[in-house]
Design an enzyme around this catalytic site. Sequence first.
Site, short mmCIF file in Angstrom:
data_model
loop_
_atom_site.label_atom_id
_atom_site.label_comp_id
_atom_site.label_asym_id
_atom_site.label_seq_id
_atom_site.Cartn_x
_atom_site.Cartn_y
_atom_site.Cartn_z
N ALA A 12 4.62 1.99 1.30
CA ALA A 12 5.37 2.36 2.50
C ALA A 12 6.87 2.23 2.29
CB ALA A 12 4.92 1.49 3.67
N CYS A 43 -3.98 0.18 -5.88
CA CYS A 43 -5.32 0.81 -5.84
C CYS A 43 -5.90 0.93 -7.25
CB CYS A 43 -5.24 2.21 -5.23
SG CYS A 43 -4.42 2.24 -3.63
N VAL A 83 15.11 -12.12 10.51
CA VAL A 83 15.91 -10.98 10.96
C VAL A 83 16.69 -11.41 12.20
CG1 VAL A 83 15.87 -8.59 11.79
CG2 VAL A 83 14.14 -9.37 10.13
N ASP A 282 0.72 -1.19 5.80
CA ASP A 282 -0.34 -2.13 6.19
C ASP A 282 0.11 -3.21 7.16
OD1 ASP A 282 -1.92 -0.71 4.47
OD2 ASP A 282 -2.44 -2.39 3.16
C1 LIG Z 1 -7.59 -3.49 -5.08
C2 LIG Z 1 -7.13 -2.50 -4.06
C3 LIG Z 1 -7.60 -1.20 -4.12
C4 LIG Z 1 -7.18 -0.27 -3.17
N1 LIG Z 1 -7.63 1.01 -3.24
C5 LIG Z 1 -7.22 1.93 -2.35
C6 LIG Z 1 -7.64 3.29 -2.45
O1 LIG Z 1 -8.39 3.65 -3.38
N2 LIG Z 1 -7.20 4.18 -1.53
C7 LIG Z 1 -6.35 3.80 -0.51
O2 LIG Z 1 -5.94 4.65 0.29
N3 LIG Z 1 -5.91 2.51 -0.41
C8 LIG Z 1 -6.32 1.58 -1.29
N4 LIG Z 1 -5.88 0.29 -1.20
C9 LIG Z 1 -4.99 -0.08 -0.08
C10 LIG Z 1 -3.54 0.21 -0.44
O3 LIG Z 1 -3.25 -0.35 -1.68
C11 LIG Z 1 -2.62 -0.35 0.64
O4 LIG Z 1 -2.97 0.26 1.85
C12 LIG Z 1 -1.17 -0.08 0.33
O5 LIG Z 1 -0.77 -0.72 -0.87
C13 LIG Z 1 -0.27 -0.58 1.45
O6 LIG Z 1 1.05 -0.38 1.08
P1 LIG Z 1 2.22 -1.17 1.84
O7 LIG Z 1 3.48 -0.65 1.25
O8 LIG Z 1 2.05 -1.07 3.31
O9 LIG Z 1 1.98 -2.71 1.52
P2 LIG Z 1 1.72 -3.57 0.22
O10 LIG Z 1 1.16 -2.76 -0.89
O11 LIG Z 1 0.96 -4.76 0.69
O12 LIG Z 1 3.15 -4.03 -0.24
C14 LIG Z 1 3.94 -4.90 0.51
C15 LIG Z 1 5.29 -4.99 -0.14
O13 LIG Z 1 6.12 -5.82 0.64
C16 LIG Z 1 6.69 -6.83 -0.18
N5 LIG Z 1 6.95 -7.95 0.75
C17 LIG Z 1 6.10 -8.59 1.58
N6 LIG Z 1 6.75 -9.50 2.31
C18 LIG Z 1 8.05 -9.44 1.93
C19 LIG Z 1 9.22 -10.13 2.32
N7 LIG Z 1 9.19 -11.07 3.29
N8 LIG Z 1 10.39 -9.82 1.73
C20 LIG Z 1 10.44 -8.86 0.75
N9 LIG Z 1 9.37 -8.17 0.36
C21 LIG Z 1 8.19 -8.46 0.95
C22 LIG Z 1 5.69 -7.05 -1.28
O14 LIG Z 1 6.27 -7.67 -2.40
C23 LIG Z 1 5.29 -5.60 -1.54
O15 LIG Z 1 6.26 -4.97 -2.32
C24 LIG Z 1 -6.28 -0.66 -2.14
C25 LIG Z 1 -5.82 -1.98 -2.08
C26 LIG Z 1 -6.24 -2.89 -3.02
C27 LIG Z 1 -5.72 -4.31 -2.95
#
Ligand SMILES: Cc1cc2nc3c(=O)[nH]c(=O)nc-3n(C[C@H](O)[C@H](O)[C@H](O)COP(=O)(O)OP(=O)(O)OC[C@H]3O[C@@H](n4cnc5c(N)ncnc54)[C@H](O)[C@@H]3O)c2cc1C
Length: 459
Positions: A12, A43, A83, A282
């Site tokens: 995201a 993933c 924040v 997420d």
């Molecule tokens: C093993 C696995 C397999 C998956 N397979 C699939 C799939 O096949 N298909 C699918 O659609 N989805 C899949 N997913 C789900 C998908 O990976 C997640 O929905 C997606 O990664 C969410 O992205 P995000 O950017 O919202 O959050 P995240 O990937 O959780 O990333 C959060 C980010 O925020 C950072 N962060 C958090 N708190 C702070 C803070 N306070 N300050 C600074 N940085 C911070 C973290 O370091 C990270 O960079 C899978 C997930 C896993 C774990």
Amino acid sequence: MAHLLIVGGSDAGISAALRARELAPSADVTVLVADHFPNYSVCGLPFFLSGEVSDWHTLAHRTLGQIESEGITVLLDHRAEQVDPVGKMVAAVARGGRCRSLSYDRLVIATGAVPNAPAFSARRLPGVFCLRSMRDAFVLHEYLGRFEPRSAVIVGSGYIGLEMADALSRAGLSVTVVVRSSVLRTVDPSLSDIVRDELSRNQVKVVDAGSVTGIEKDDSGGLSVRMGAQASVHGDLVLLATGIRPETALGETAGASLGVGGAIHVNRGMGTNVPSIYAAGDCAETWHRLLGRYTYLPLGTTAHKQGRVAGENAAGGHAEFAGSLGTQVVKIFELVVARTGLLHSEASEAGFDPFTVDLESPDHKAYYPGATSLRMRLTADRRTHAVLGAQLLGHYRAEVAKRADVVATAISGHMTVDDLLSLDLSYTPPLSSPWDPVQMCAHEWLQVLGGSGSPNMKS
Ligand SMILES: Cc1cc2nc3c(=O)[nH]c(=O)nc-3n(C[C@H](O)[C@H](O)[C@H](O)COP(=O)(O)OP(=O)(O)OC[C@H]3O[C@@H](n4cnc5c(N)ncnc54)[C@H](O)[C@@H]3O)c2cc1C
């Protein structure tokens, strides 16, 4: 010049940053990332742990250099802690404990989710793992290499638990999956039972536990997963695949309201209730296209799209997140299971008048070698014939995902089952039939609803 600050460097956050720079090339965009791994495909982690992907570096959607070459500043190992929405400042702690204050005009919170590990595992024993981040994967990978465990217990049978059952089996471990209610609850029992058979066929033991009550060291030096007073199952390692919860701590310091599933409440433009603050991925709620309300559907596909909308709006645009249908697919050994839209029970609960049929058909012309059986369950509204959902299961070469995507497209386009039938879909004998299995199932739906019994649509 607007200054955009984005917290979170995964699907995201990076999508938001890229979209903002695309629309406003002079915008000053900074991404804070708590860890050292921006824009990696989590993933892909099960495939790294199985050994199918040998080099974890290749899991990067983009390298750090590629992100920076888009004019985005990335601050690695910076955890945002607080924040101040009035002064428009974010307090962060860098590696080594150095505190920093960063100002913003617009802020995107993309902090993702964290494992929702059961309370009994609060004090984590050595050999007990979760899988959410790159670091989680490295720790597990190192354990596999160093201690050469021979058996694993996976607690949880959602898609990550099952992908890991496949992965750890491929890595040579004997695997037991502990199931609370049913295997892969996201699909109906008629399909999840086949998944269960596929696990057994691949020597994965499935144990119905009701509920796991604890994990302890056992006499053999391994771990014992306890299920009530009597039953337990042994493993050299335990993986907790018991779901996730949105990481909202930072958003809460800004005064962001929480909504469904404890995720940050957002509007369709991914704005929170706090001026100039957006949330995506997420950590945020998900608008559901069919239900017409917010849900919590944490998926990589959704995180990318929500991030793009948040980035566009933070850069001064007026984008709306179109919504999710919960379209998802998972490969478990030789099997692929996909779903989109609503299950029959969900459609009923949502006030539709659903009618569901099942059809088993060859994935392509049976005379061409390699044809396998494809199962499809199609749900549509009895009165309007509006397509509401589908579940599909078949061999991983049977184009299961493509067929689920056809239905997802139909739902997004407000199509009826009759419309599905008249779609001009592609055909060659090694890949399909003149009537694709999706259309055979649509025909079945119309025939059975109309009381005409089984169709003859095999040409
Ligand atoms: C093993 C696995 C397999 C998956 N397979 C699939 C799939 O096949 N298909 C699918 O659609 N989805 C899949 N997913 C789900 C998908 O990976 C997640 O929905 C997606 O990664 C969410 O992205 P995000 O950017 O919202 O959050 P995240 O990937 O959780 O990333 C959060 C980010 O925020 C950072 N962060 C958090 N708190 C702070 C803070 N306070 N300050 C600074 N940085 C911070 C973290 O370091 C990270 O960079 C899978 C997930 C896993 C774990």
